[in-house]
Design a protein around this motif. Structure first.
Motif, PDB file in Angstrom:
ATOM      1  N   MET A   1      38.427  45.307  38.671  1.00  0.00           N
ATOM      2  CA  MET A   1      37.392  46.299  38.954  1.00  0.00           C
ATOM      3  C   MET A   1      36.754  46.035  40.299  1.00  0.00           C
ATOM      4  SD  MET A   1      35.077  46.920  35.576  1.00  0.00           S
ATOM      5  CE  MET A   1      33.913  48.113  36.220  1.00  0.00           C
ATOM      6  N   TYR A   3      33.606  46.081  42.830  1.00  0.00           N
ATOM      7  CA  TYR A   3      32.138  46.056  42.811  1.00  0.00           C
ATOM      8  C   TYR A   3      31.613  46.057  44.242  1.00  0.00           C
ATOM      9  CZ  TYR A   3      32.512  44.645  37.917  1.00  0.00           C
ATOM     10  OH  TYR A   3      32.798  44.600  36.586  1.00  0.00           O
ATOM     11  N   ASP A  88      35.568  40.981  36.113  1.00  0.00           N
ATOM     12  CA  ASP A  88      34.513  41.576  35.287  1.00  0.00           C
ATOM     13  C   ASP A  88      33.156  41.345  35.945  1.00  0.00           C
ATOM     14  OD1 ASP A  88      33.628  38.934  34.591  1.00  0.00           O
ATOM     15  OD2 ASP A  88      35.187  38.862  33.060  1.00  0.00           O
ATOM     16  N   LEU A  89      32.110  41.836  35.307  1.00  0.00           N
ATOM     17  CA  LEU A  89      30.760  41.738  35.882  1.00  0.00           C
ATOM     18  C   LEU A  89      30.332  40.282  36.075  1.00  0.00           C
ATOM     19  CD1 LEU A  89      28.200  43.248  36.824  1.00  0.00           C
ATOM     20  CD2 LEU A  89      27.381  43.145  34.479  1.00  0.00           C
ATOM     21  N   ILE A  93      28.799  38.737  39.391  1.00  0.00           N
ATOM     22  CA  ILE A  93      27.476  38.089  39.412  1.00  0.00           C
ATOM     23  C   ILE A  93      27.591  36.696  40.050  1.00  0.00           C
ATOM     24  CG2 ILE A  93      25.669  37.065  37.951  1.00  0.00           C
ATOM     25  CD1 ILE A  93      26.094  39.411  35.983  1.00  0.00           C
ATOM     26  N   PRO A 111      29.304  48.839  40.111  1.00  0.00           N
ATOM     27  CA  PRO A 111      30.749  49.038  39.996  1.00  0.00           C
ATOM     28  C   PRO A 111      31.155  50.308  40.739  1.00  0.00           C
ATOM     29  CG  PRO A 111      29.653  49.575  37.926  1.00  0.00           C
ATOM     30  CD  PRO A 111      28.586  49.078  38.863  1.00  0.00           C
TER      31      PRO A 111
END
Lengths: 116, 412
Positions: A1, A3, A88-89, A93, A111
């Motif tokens: 993904m 971001y 992923d998030l 982070i 995102p």
């Protein structure tokens, strides 16, 4: 993904240009960029010029309106960004926390919308 | 079996296994809303088919397979319009063989689901609502009731949170080792809030909403089973068990609640006290002290006292001082002041209460109750009366109001 990590801070916060601390921070930014490149997550990233150089454009009823500076009065300004490809998030982070400005400004993570 | 009793059996099966099945589905299809929809479909189907054709040999497997196949079906249909999704191809390859068996192995993925619901990228109120709605399987209406919100508002909050999980890529996993202590502590906070929601039920005439205390125990016990030897988790189990052991004594009177001071201690549940002590010993043995263990210890000191006068207040005072190091909050300061008052220092207690910034506490009922109690010990009945009156104005629970009224009457 994908971001987008947007780097916000007040322009008078943190190390100021011309100081040793500022040069040190530039070095930390270089190291961070290299790390994201080596990890294979880096897609793009740039620093932005000061908010005093900003121009705002809007079109109303076909008329182009141009104003000097940002539209809203905000203390914190967007100073740069990274576009990263993370699993992923949590990974996003973890990278955001390593951006030097996170220590005195803040990083907003968004995102990139997936139209698949 | 009659249709009605079968239906009851069905309901209890769904109730007990809902979170389990949902977590397993979310793990594989990576979409909470879709997982909920297909599980709901499967449950409806079971209600229709099982009474006619009999309960399958492995009901959980049946539900899981039915839901999962439906999800694959929906995803495949969507594929006609979109790119070939890698996700679905992976599923088709890995699952086709095993799905034919009647009894499939369903992994327990509830732990991952719990951590996903309590991800710091979600706001606190959403975390509690999500965990009740997914892991505990409460309906949107039930969750809305607990939050005193309208069901459409709650539905919107839940949908927003579920979509954020999906679109922002909040992972469905157990946090990395370096993040685990903080993330686990957040999960425990959420569970304790759910427990308190039940224990200090301010909204209805019932003193305690047993559903919420049960949900909190279910979550904590599940967590302990999946993630053993976590000192603070064991501390939380000890703390909740100590509280729960006094439930019967606390609700003895059906008009008000019975305070610790006036409780008939023979009504305390010895079994729960024993398991609370067991949890506490396990927690302390792990040598990782934390605020929940200290609160359990305080509750444990009360459990040891044969009666109110027997309470070791100096021990409790020391424990609150220790708790203040971990949680420098006004609530802890208030409790510390009351403990000092009971251990024979009402003047010091009064000073401590005055030192707390009143600005934050204007609408905080326990603050006025504490002030009233300490004022009574200083023989300042006027102040006590005023504080009880202020507390009365803030109370929303009928039983609590009756308790405060009694206190006021005693002063007259």
């Amino acid at each position: 993904m994908q971001y987008l990590l947007m780097i916000y801070s007040a322009e008078d916060a943190g190390p100021q240009p011309g100081t040793d601390e500022f040069m040190q921070m530039i070095g930390e930014y270089q190291k961070f960029t290299e790390q994201t490149q080596n990890d294979g997550v880096f897609i793009g990233g740039e620093a932005l010029d000061s908010i005093t150089t900003a121009t705002t454009v809007k079109v109303r009823n076909g008329n182009q309106e141009i104003t000097d500076g940002p539209f809203a009065e905000t203390k914190e300004a967007l100073g740069g960004y990274y576009l990263l490809d993370c699993s992923d998030l949590d990974q996003a982070i973890a990278y955001a926390a390593k951006i030097p400005t996170a220590a005195y400004g803040r990083i907003e993570i968004r995102p990139v919308m997936n139209f698949d | 079996m009659s249709k009605k009793s079968l239906r009851n059996k069905l309901d209890s099966l769904f109730r007990n296994d809902y979170g389990y099945l949902l977590a397993a589905l979310v793990k594989r299809i990576k979409d909470i809303e879709l997982a909920e929809d297909v599980l709901q479909d499967a449950i409806v189907k079971a209600h229709l088919i099982w009474p006619e054709q009999g309960t399958p040999q492995y009901p959980k497997s049946w539900l899981y397979k039915t839901a999962y196949n439906k999800a694959i079906d929906l995803l495949r249909r969507e594929q006609n319009f979109k790119h070939k999704s890698e996700l679905i191809n992976q599923h088709l390859i890995s699952e086709m063989g095993s799905e034919k068996a009647d009894n499939v192995v369903i992994n327990d993925d509830r732990l991952q689901l719990i951590f996903t619901c309590c991800h710091p990228a979600l706001r606190d109120s959403s975390q509690i609502a999500l965990i009740l709605n997914t892991v505990c399987g409460l309906t949107t209406e039930q969750v809305a009731e607990a939050f005193l919100t309208k069901p459409p508002t709650m539905a919107q909050r839940l949908v927003r949170a579920k979509r954020k999980i999906k679109s922002s890529g909040i992972p469905f996993n157990i946090p990395a080792a370096e993040d685990l202590p903080k993330r686990l502590s957040q999960v425990l906070t959420v569970i304790y809030l759910i427990y308190n929601q039940g224990y200090y039920n301010h909204q209805t005439a019932d003193l305690m909403d047993l559903n919420f205390t049960e949900e909190a125990f279910y979550l904590a016990k599940t967590l302990n089973q999946l993630m053993p030897k976590q000192a603070e988790l064991l501390g939380l189990l000890a703390l909740m068990s100590f509280h729960q052991s006094r439930f019967k004594a606390r609700s003895q009177c059906d008009k008000t609640f019975v305070t610790l001071k006036n409780q008939d201690r023979s009504l305390w549940d010895k079994g729960l006290i024993k398991s609370a002590n067991d949890y506490f010993q396990q927690a302390i043995g792990l040598k990782a002290l934390g605020p929940l263990q200290i609160q359990a210890a305080i509750s444990g000191v009360h459990s040891q006292a044969a009666n109110w006068d027997d309470t070791d207040w100096s021990q409790i005072t020391l424990l609150y001082e220790k708790l203040l190091v971990y949680q420098p909050t006004d609530t802890v300061k208030i409790n510390l002041a009351v403990a000092k008052c009971y251990s024979g220092n009402p003047e010091l207690a009064w000073q401590l209460l005055l030192d707390i910034k009143k600005k934050n506490l204007e609408h905080y009922l326990p603050y006025y109750l504490a002030q009233a109690e300490v004022a009574k010990h200083r023989s300042d009945d006027n102040t006590a009366f005023n504080c009880f009156s202020l507390a009365m104005a803030l109370s929303k629970n009928v039983r609590e109001q009756r308790y405060i009224k009694e206190q006021i009457d005693l002063l007259m």
